[in-house]
Motif scaffolding. Structure first.
Motif, PDB file in Angstrom:
ATOM      1  N   PRO B 104      12.492  29.114   7.518  1.00  0.00           N
ATOM      2  CA  PRO B 104      12.335  29.758   8.833  1.00  0.00           C
ATOM      3  C   PRO B 104      12.503  28.744   9.962  1.00  0.00           C
ATOM      4  N   GLU B 105      13.142  29.183  11.042  1.00  0.00           N
ATOM      5  CA  GLU B 105      13.444  28.291  12.167  1.00  0.00           C
ATOM      6  C   GLU B 105      12.195  27.577  12.688  1.00  0.00           C
ATOM      7  N   VAL B 106      11.101  28.286  12.743  1.00  0.00           N
ATOM      8  CA  VAL B 106       9.890  27.696  13.308  1.00  0.00           C
ATOM      9  C   VAL B 106       9.373  26.541  12.435  1.00  0.00           C
ATOM     10  N   LEU B 107       9.760  26.540  11.152  1.00  0.00           N
ATOM     11  CA  LEU B 107       9.373  25.433  10.265  1.00  0.00           C
ATOM     12  C   LEU B 107      10.445  24.344  10.228  1.00  0.00           C
ATOM     13  N   LYS B 108      11.564  24.584  10.881  1.00  0.00           N
ATOM     14  CA  LYS B 108      12.538  23.502  11.067  1.00  0.00           C
ATOM     15  C   LYS B 108      12.158  22.696  12.305  1.00  0.00           C
TER      16      LYS B 108
END
Lengths: 123, 123
Positions: B104-108
């Protein structure tokens, strides 16, 4: 009795991290920190390529059985003795936390994150 | 075979973290994130009081046997499903790393730090 029987600590040093003042061709601060570190008995040094703390390197991480894991950043190649001192404090800790009292200043202001122990999980 | 037999992941959520937009009296974003999280099979949720990532909270950490440990920050109370998705990715990983692809983007963008596994050490 934990004080007299410290737990071994694994000390990871990111050798990729640059210090903000490092030139593009200069040996990286993380690599210089790793090269200058003299791990005493009870501390196992391991070089790694990335601890993910790229915004606030140079970085180290410390892990011990039954204790919290720590990541520190904003270090300097000259901080080796403070890093080792912190690792020894963590290894000697009775409750698995690195004590604040007596912790080197660079490991107070440079705390990036800490993770609780998970009993029974062999990381 | 790891894909079909995921490793359990312990997911720590800091309930003390504030979102920068939280009012002083509002329930904290970290607590709201924890309350909204529905941990599926294979993910054990644990609330903690501080992961040390106070500058860039709200924060979570993920730990699994034989894998890297991760700390993520800059989260929002609404990011629960992304956090769980990341934990499942970590648990299903064959090499113990959370894959970048599909993460997920937020974890990138919210990666704070990661720590390698230490075989034989039960954290």
């Amino acid at each position: 009795m934990t004080e007299s029987h410290p737990v071994p600590v694994t000390l990871f040093v990111c050798t990729t991290c640059r210090h903000p003042e490092d030139g593009p061709e200069a040996p990286r601060a993380g690599a210089r920190l790793a090269a200058a570190l003299h791990a005493p008995e009870g501390v196992e040094l391991r070089e790694v390529e990335c601890l993910g703390n790229c915004r606030r390197g140079p970085s180290v991480a410390m892990v011990r059985e039954g204790g919290w894991s720590y990541v520190f950043g904003g270090l300097d190649a000259a901080d080796g003795s403070a890093v080792v001192e912190g690792a020894l404090l963590l290894g000697a800790s009775a409750d698995g936390l690195m004590p604040w009292r007596g912790r080197p200043e660079v490991l107070k202001r440079g705390l990036i994150a800490r993770i609780p122990p998970v009993p029974g999980i062999a990381a």
